[in-house]
Design a protein around this motif. Structure first.
Motif, mmCIF file in Angstrom:
data_model
loop_
_atom_site.group_PDB
_atom_site.id
_atom_site.type_symbol
_atom_site.label_atom_id
_atom_site.label_comp_id
_atom_site.label_asym_id
_atom_site.label_seq_id
_atom_site.Cartn_x
_atom_site.Cartn_y
_atom_site.Cartn_z
ATOM 1 N N ARG A 246 15.618 3.344 0.173
ATOM 2 C CA ARG A 246 14.679 4.468 0.320
ATOM 3 C C ARG A 246 13.440 4.299 -0.550
ATOM 4 N NH1 ARG A 246 18.824 8.981 -1.417
ATOM 5 N NH2 ARG A 246 19.169 7.307 -2.930
ATOM 6 N N ILE A 247 13.459 3.316 -1.452
ATOM 7 C CA ILE A 247 12.360 3.106 -2.384
ATOM 8 C C ILE A 247 11.723 1.748 -2.112
ATOM 9 C CG2 ILE A 247 11.736 2.884 -4.817
ATOM 10 C CD1 ILE A 247 14.137 4.663 -5.465
ATOM 11 N N ALA A 248 10.417 1.724 -1.922
ATOM 12 C CA ALA A 248 9.714 0.468 -1.640
ATOM 13 C C ALA A 248 9.672 -0.394 -2.900
ATOM 14 C CB ALA A 248 8.298 0.755 -1.155
ATOM 15 N N SER A 249 10.079 -1.659 -2.764
ATOM 16 C CA SER A 249 10.056 -2.597 -3.880
ATOM 17 C C SER A 249 8.632 -3.108 -4.096
ATOM 18 C CB SER A 249 10.982 -3.778 -3.576
ATOM 19 O OG SER A 249 10.434 -4.547 -2.511
ATOM 20 N N PRO A 250 8.350 -3.724 -5.268
ATOM 21 C CA PRO A 250 7.012 -4.284 -5.497
ATOM 22 C C PRO A 250 6.589 -5.270 -4.414
ATOM 23 C CG PRO A 250 8.204 -4.187 -7.560
ATOM 24 C CD PRO A 250 9.188 -3.817 -6.482
ATOM 25 N N GLY A 251 7.524 -6.107 -3.927
ATOM 26 C CA GLY A 251 7.175 -7.070 -2.892
ATOM 27 C C GLY A 251 6.777 -6.415 -1.584
ATOM 28 N N VAL A 252 7.492 -5.369 -1.205
ATOM 29 C CA VAL A 252 7.162 -4.645 0.027
ATOM 30 C C VAL A 252 5.815 -3.951 -0.117
ATOM 31 C CG1 VAL A 252 7.823 -2.684 1.474
ATOM 32 C CG2 VAL A 252 9.544 -4.377 0.798
ATOM 33 N N ILE A 253 5.550 -3.367 -1.285
ATOM 34 C CA ILE A 253 4.263 -2.713 -1.493
ATOM 35 C C ILE A 253 3.132 -3.739 -1.498
ATOM 36 C CG2 ILE A 253 2.868 -1.503 -3.227
ATOM 37 C CD1 ILE A 253 5.152 0.365 -3.699
ATOM 38 N N ALA A 254 3.370 -4.918 -2.091
ATOM 39 C CA ALA A 254 2.349 -5.970 -2.062
ATOM 40 C C ALA A 254 2.017 -6.348 -0.630
ATOM 41 C CB ALA A 254 2.841 -7.196 -2.836
ATOM 42 N N LYS A 255 3.051 -6.456 0.203
ATOM 43 C CA LYS A 255 2.828 -6.766 1.624
ATOM 44 C C LYS A 255 2.003 -5.677 2.283
ATOM 45 C CE LYS A 255 4.688 -5.702 5.940
ATOM 46 N NZ LYS A 255 5.106 -4.396 6.498
ATOM 47 N N ALA B 25 2.328 0.053 -8.669
ATOM 48 C CA ALA B 25 2.412 0.888 -7.475
ATOM 49 C C ALA B 25 3.861 1.214 -7.123
ATOM 50 C CB ALA B 25 1.729 0.193 -6.304
ATOM 51 N N ALA B 26 4.751 0.259 -7.305
ATOM 52 C CA ALA B 26 6.162 0.503 -7.007
ATOM 53 C C ALA B 26 6.735 1.551 -7.943
ATOM 54 C CB ALA B 26 6.952 -0.798 -7.115
ATOM 55 N N ASP B 27 6.283 1.539 -9.181
ATOM 56 C CA ASP B 27 6.767 2.540 -10.151
ATOM 57 C C ASP B 27 6.344 3.935 -9.716
ATOM 58 O OD1 ASP B 27 7.953 3.236 -12.757
ATOM 59 O OD2 ASP B 27 5.905 3.823 -13.265
ATOM 60 N N ARG B 28 5.148 4.048 -9.116
ATOM 61 C CA ARG B 28 4.633 5.334 -8.662
ATOM 62 C C ARG B 28 5.042 5.651 -7.230
ATOM 63 N NH1 ARG B 28 -1.771 5.153 -10.185
ATOM 64 N NH2 ARG B 28 -1.612 4.778 -12.426
ATOM 65 N N GLN B 29 5.338 4.585 -6.456
ATOM 66 C CA GLN B 29 5.576 4.669 -5.014
ATOM 67 C C GLN B 29 4.311 5.028 -4.245
ATOM 68 O OE1 GLN B 29 8.629 3.770 -3.044
ATOM 69 N NE2 GLN B 29 8.431 2.624 -4.956
ATOM 70 N N TYR B 30 3.172 4.737 -4.797
ATOM 71 C CA TYR B 30 1.913 4.770 -4.065
ATOM 72 C C TYR B 30 0.915 3.922 -4.832
ATOM 73 C CZ TYR B 30 -0.099 8.201 -7.357
ATOM 74 O OH TYR B 30 -0.571 8.836 -8.458
ATOM 75 N N TYR B 31 -0.165 3.526 -4.147
ATOM 76 C CA TYR B 31 -1.166 2.705 -4.832
ATOM 77 C C TYR B 31 -2.561 3.194 -4.560
ATOM 78 C CZ TYR B 31 -1.919 0.320 -0.343
ATOM 79 O OH TYR B 31 -2.202 0.015 0.976
ATOM 80 N N GLY C 8 -0.596 -18.330 -3.347
ATOM 81 C CA GLY C 8 0.486 -17.791 -4.159
ATOM 82 C C GLY C 8 0.096 -16.402 -4.623
ATOM 83 N N HIS C 9 1.011 -15.739 -5.308
ATOM 84 C CA HIS C 9 0.733 -14.391 -5.792
ATOM 85 C C HIS C 9 -0.055 -14.480 -7.086
ATOM 86 C CE1 HIS C 9 1.430 -10.468 -4.400
ATOM 87 N NE2 HIS C 9 2.384 -10.085 -5.216
ATOM 88 N N SER C 10 -1.163 -13.779 -7.167
ATOM 89 C CA SER C 10 -1.936 -13.755 -8.410
ATOM 90 C C SER C 10 -1.275 -12.815 -9.411
ATOM 91 C CB SER C 10 -3.362 -13.288 -8.130
ATOM 92 O OG SER C 10 -3.371 -11.920 -7.744
ATOM 93 N N LYS C 11 -1.555 -13.030 -10.688
ATOM 94 C CA LYS C 11 -1.039 -12.128 -11.716
ATOM 95 C C LYS C 11 -1.560 -10.716 -11.479
ATOM 96 C CE LYS C 11 -0.665 -11.361 -16.701
ATOM 97 N NZ LYS C 11 -0.979 -9.919 -16.592
ATOM 98 N N GLU C 12 -2.812 -10.632 -11.009
ATOM 99 C CA GLU C 12 -3.393 -9.314 -10.741
ATOM 100 C C GLU C 12 -2.566 -8.549 -9.709
ATOM 101 O OE1 GLU C 12 -6.782 -11.972 -12.122
ATOM 102 O OE2 GLU C 12 -5.051 -12.162 -10.817
ATOM 103 N N MET C 13 -2.188 -9.232 -8.625
ATOM 104 C CA MET C 13 -1.417 -8.551 -7.584
ATOM 105 C C MET C 13 0.006 -8.238 -8.040
ATOM 106 S SD MET C 13 -3.236 -7.746 -4.995
ATOM 107 C CE MET C 13 -2.023 -7.448 -3.704
ATOM 108 N N LEU C 14 0.576 -9.093 -8.874
ATOM 109 C CA LEU C 14 1.897 -8.791 -9.429
ATOM 110 C C LEU C 14 1.847 -7.523 -10.275
ATOM 111 C CD1 LEU C 14 3.151 -12.347 -10.478
ATOM 112 C CD2 LEU C 14 4.274 -10.822 -8.846
#
Length: 214
Positions: free
Chosen positions: A103-112, A208-214, A196-202
Motif C-alpha cells: 500500500r506504500i510506494a517504495s523509493p524505486g517506484v516513486i523514482a519511476k 518523496a517515499a518518506d512523505r508519499q508525495y513529491y 544509472g541513478h544519480s545521487k540527486e534522484m536517490l
C-alpha cells in the motif's frame, strides 16, 4: 484522506490554489539551453522506459520475485544502459516493486513515477564526462510543471527541497547536488539511454517515499 487526493499527492499534482505567488521563471530557466531537441529525445526515452517497465511488470505477474530479480540485468534493454551503474539501477527498480507494504510506494517506484511524469522535462544540460568507457551526459530536470506551482509548493516539494542550496547550474556546468539530475549515455544508434541513478534522484526519491508525495 481520500484515495483520489492521495493519488494526486503521490503524483505531485496537488496545488494549494489560486492567489499565491508563482515561481519566477528565471529559477528554472537555463540561459543558452535549446530545449526543443532535448524535450523530444526525453519524450522518446520515456516511451521506451514505459514499455520496458510494462514488460518487466508483466513478468512479475506470472513469476516469483527471486526469479525476476535474477533476470534484472536483461530487463530495461531499450531504456537503461548495461553499465555498472545501469545494472545496479535495473536491480533497484525490480526490487522496488516487492519492497515493503504494497500500500506504500517504495523509493524505486516513486523514482519511476517521477521520471515518467508527463510534466517531467529537461531544463538544462551540465556537460559530459567519461566513466567506465561511457560518455555520460548530465541532464538537469524539472520533475513537475513548475509553472503550475506556487512558490510555497515549489519550495516544499521533495524534488527541490532535497537540496541545501537549490540552484539550476549554468549551461555545461557540471555542478552536482544543487538540482534534480538524470544521467544519460547513448547506444550505438545514438538513442538516449539512462546511465544509472544519480545521487540527486536517490535523495529525492527517498525523501518523496518518506512523505508519499513529491
Amino acid at each position: 484522506m481520500s484515495v483520489a487526493l492521495a493519488g494526486l499527492l503521490v503524483m505531485g499534482l496537488a496545488h494549494a490554489g489560486d492567489g499565491q505567488p508563482g515561481v519566477d521563471p528565471s529559477i528554472y530557466t537555463q540561459a543558452g539551453f535549446n530545449a526543443e531537441p532535448s524535450v523530444k529525445e526525453f519524450a522518446d526515452w520515456q516511451r521506451r522506459f514505459q514499455a520496458d517497465w510494462d514488460a518487466m511488470f508483466s513478468k512479475e505477474q506470472t513469476g516469483r520475485s527471486d526469479q525476476l530479480i535474477e533476470q534484472a540485468p536483461g530487463l530495461f534493454a531499450n531504456s537503461i544502459e548495461s553499465s555498472k551503474k545501469g545494472l545496479s539501477l535495473k536491480s533497484y527498480l525490480v526490487k522496488s516493486i516487492f519492497a515493503g507494504d504494497a500500500r506504500i510506494a517504495s523509493p524505486g517506484v516513486i523514482a519511476k513515477r517521477m521520471m515518467l511524469n508527463e510534466s517531467a522535462k529537461p531544463v538544462g544540460l551540465g556537460g559530459k564526462y567519461e566513466q567506465d568507457g561511457y560518455t555520460v551526459e548530465i541532464w538537469y530536470m524539472a520533475l513537475h510543471d513548475i509553472r503550475a506551482l506556487s512558490m510555497a509548493e515549489f519550495k516544499s516539494a521533495a524534488a527541490y527541497s532535497a537540496f541545501e542550496k537549490l540552484e539550476l547550474p549554468k549551461l555545461n556546468a557540471g555542478t552536482r547536488g544543487t538540482w534534480p539530475v538524470l544521467l544519460f549515455t547513448r547506444n550505438k544508434t545514438g538513442q538516449l539511454m539512462l546511465y544509472g541513478h544519480s545521487k540527486e534522484m536517490l535523495d529525492i526519491s527517498a525523501r518523496a517515499a518518506d512523505r508519499q508525495y513529491y
